[in-house]
Scaffold this active site. Structure first.
Site, mmCIF file in Angstrom:
data_model
loop_
_atom_site.group_PDB
_atom_site.id
_atom_site.type_symbol
_atom_site.label_atom_id
_atom_site.label_comp_id
_atom_site.label_asym_id
_atom_site.label_seq_id
_atom_site.Cartn_x
_atom_site.Cartn_y
_atom_site.Cartn_z
ATOM 1 N N GLU A 161 -7.502 9.259 0.480
ATOM 2 C CA GLU A 161 -8.003 8.039 1.120
ATOM 3 C C GLU A 161 -7.310 6.833 0.503
ATOM 4 O O GLU A 161 -7.076 6.780 -0.709
ATOM 5 C CB GLU A 161 -9.517 7.891 0.932
ATOM 6 C CG GLU A 161 -10.360 8.957 1.597
ATOM 7 C CD GLU A 161 -11.863 8.718 1.388
ATOM 8 O OE1 GLU A 161 -12.232 7.575 0.991
ATOM 9 O OE2 GLU A 161 -12.651 9.651 1.603
ATOM 10 N N GLU A 172 -15.652 13.127 -3.337
ATOM 11 C CA GLU A 172 -15.548 12.209 -4.473
ATOM 12 C C GLU A 172 -16.621 12.547 -5.496
ATOM 13 O O GLU A 172 -17.636 11.842 -5.615
ATOM 14 C CB GLU A 172 -15.690 10.750 -4.006
ATOM 15 C CG GLU A 172 -14.528 10.282 -3.128
ATOM 16 C CD GLU A 172 -14.666 8.831 -2.674
ATOM 17 O OE1 GLU A 172 -15.795 8.287 -2.750
ATOM 18 O OE2 GLU A 172 -13.669 8.242 -2.245
#
Length: 575
Positions: A499, A366
């Site tokens: 995710e 991320e």
């Protein structure tokens, strides 16, 4: 000492001239002249130096007698007497022509009086640029597999290299006194036959090397699937979260060591793809080379094997990893992080190269990006990842790779991502984003000024409750997913929804079932709509969401599990 000797020699010459003149004076009635000749000591000691283009310098000699100043190489070094405003200073112009030879040259300038030498100095001129391609190891047609090749030059300068194709890369230079060896890597080619040009420049001189490469056929077994084909094979994905990426070791965050039995159980539950978040920084044993401990590379290799041996797809990434890349998509860290990124991915790719297309690599996790400047830095990290993996050859030459959107946020990705990084293989890239919207429902652990924890979502909101989700409904989800479909999927680039999930909250009394059904519906809708929009769903299971018990591989949260399986069955990829 050399200066003293030289001055002594000059004095002897002048003394000889003086005695000769004195004898002549004694034997005649002519007026006697005592020679006084001074050549600048700096010129005598260091001479004159000219560049390769030539030019003119002035020589001033103090003398009371006539002098003869000549050059030993009058074809390129000329000495010409010039008018002087002083009766005691003789002025000469020393002129050199441009040097067209690729070697330095010298001329001797002699100063004489009455036929006798009274001094001399050296004129030096640097060589012209010299550049010749002596040989190359490039074959007439480079094979599709690419390889390492060299170009040997005869040169006397710092040659600049320009390559017009991103599939040809200079990797090193080894220079000698007159020979320079430049090394290049030609990437694998599974497209069409192609040609590139290497341009070597030294000053005004240019040499070129044409590189032609044949096209190869994609492997017909094991690595044949392009990104869209491979994405369609993934039914439902599961994250092995908070385990191999745990800081302090595999079990440091409360999960047991991964076993082959656990992965087998995950497969039996209906998942055929596993995302394996990994830490690498804490296992580096040499900070200079970023060498990763063999034990850790072997452990990751083992866990990937658990998946592939069960006919499951596996994604290996560099996860948060202490934030060295994720928190530093900034210009001041760019060079150092690219060096580290290349070193780590070269090792990871080499170690796992044996696995077929069931294994995919993801460049990071991320990456924190808020603007176009940071996005440009992230793109360089992603390009380094792709280039490093491809350079290891073998299965990695065509392996499907995943690059991350800014912060893996759908909105930011839509606004900032732009064009895909370049790849030498066509249609082997995917993009990754994550989805935790609304965060108040998915992950917020305490009330904040900007929002309250939400326990209820979708069709299971509780009338009158202040814990209902106030944004991020099904309509907003579909709109966000549609952005990814339009930006990537419709252009042949599948998206990994790496995710998603909603945290389990307990102690809600009579409203507990509404919360549980909210989570069930949320995971069902995300899974279904992700697939419907060309996004491969990977549920985040790291302890907080606890869907599968790590100890025995059984279901720990039936609501989440039922929702995912229902959504996976209902969802249909648009490819």
């Amino acid at each position: 000492m050399k200066n003293i000797i030289k001055r002594f020699q000059i004095s002897l010459v002048l003394l000889a001239l003086f005695l000769s003149s004195f004898v002549s004076a004694c034997s005649s009635d002519d007026e006697t002249v005592t020679p006084e000749i001074t050549i600048p000591e700096k010129i005598l000691m260091n001479g004159m130096t000219f560049s390769k283009v030539g030019g003119t310098s002035t020589l001033n000699i103090k003398s009371n007698v006539a002098l003869e100043v000549t050059s030993s190489a009058p074809d390129w070094c000329k000495v010409t007497a010039e008018n002087s405003t002083s009766s005691t200073i003789l002025k000469y112009a020393v002129t050199t022509e441009a040097n067209t030879e690729p070697s330095d040259r010298e001329a001797n300038v002699m100063v004489k009086s009455g036929g006798s030498e009274v001094g001399h100095f050296i004129v030096k001129q640097t060589a012209a640029d010299g550049l010749v391609v002596e040989s190359t190891t490039f074959p007439e047609k480079v094979p599709a597999e690419g390889g390492n090749y060299i170009v040997t030059l005869i040169t006397n300068g710092d040659v600049q290299v320009a390559v017009d194709s991103d599939w040809i890369k200079e990797v090193s230079t080894r220079a000698a006194m007159s020979e320079a060896v430049k090394s290049f890597i030609v990437s694998v080619n599974y497209g069409t036959a192609r040609s590139g040009l290497i341009t070597l420049t030294l000053g005004t001189l240019t040499e070129t090397v044409v590189v032609s490469q044949m096209a190869g056929q994609l492997p017909d077994e094991g690595m044949e699937s392009d990104a869209m084909t491979l994405a369609a094979k993934m039914y439902a994905g599961w994250n092995l979260g908070n385990t191999l990426e745990a800081i302090g070791g595999e079990t440091a965050w409360g999960n047991p060591k991964v076993t082959a039995e656990l992965i087998k159980s995950v497969k039996e539950l209906g998942f055929n793809a596993v995302r394996i978040p990994c830490s690498w920084d804490q296992y580096i044993e040499d900070g200079g080379t970023y060498k990763v401990k063999d034990e850790w590379l072997n452990r990751v290799y083992e866990v990937v094997g658990y998946c592939v041996s069960n006919d499951m797809y596996a994604i290996v990434n560099i996860h948060w990893d202490g934030g060295w890349l994720e928190n530093n998509c900034t210009a001041d860290k760019q060079e150092a992080n690219n060096k580290k990124q290349k070193a780590l991915w070269t090792q990871i790719a080499n170690k796992l190269n044996v696995y077929d297309e069931h294994l995919l690599f993801a460049g990071c996790n991320e990456p924190n990006v808020e603007n176009t400047a940071q996005m440009a830095v992230l793109k360089s990290y992603e390009q380094t990842f792709i280039d490093a993996v491809r350079a290891t050859g073998g299965n990695n030459a065509v392996r499907n790779l995943i690059v991350q959107g800014p912060s893996t946020d759908i909105g930011k990705t839509d606004n900032l991502f732009g064009d895909m990084p370049t790849d030498v293989v066509k249609d082997r890239l995917m993009v990754e984003v994550h989805y935790y919207t609304p965060w108040t429902f998915c992950g917020l652990e305490k009330d904040e000024d900007w929002g309250r924890m939400a326990y209820f979502w979708g069709d299971y909101k509780v009338e009158g409750s202040n814990r209902n989700a106030t944004f991020g409904d099904m309509t907003e989800m579909s709109e966000l997913f549609a952005k990814m479909k339009s930006q990537f999927v419709d252009k042949g680039i599948p998206v990994i929804l790496g995710e998603y999930g909603a945290m389990v909250r307990t102690g809600l009394g009579e409203n507990q079932e509404a919360h549980n059904k909210s989570r069930e519906q949320f995971n069902e809708v995300v899974t279904r709509e992700a697939k419907n929009h060309g996004m491969v769903p990977f549920f985040w299971d790291g302890g907080t969401f606890a869907m599968i018990k790590r100890a025995d591989g059984t279901i720990g949260d039936k609501y989440t599990y039922d929702g995912i399986m229902r959504g996976a069955k209902e969802g249909k990829y648009p490819f």
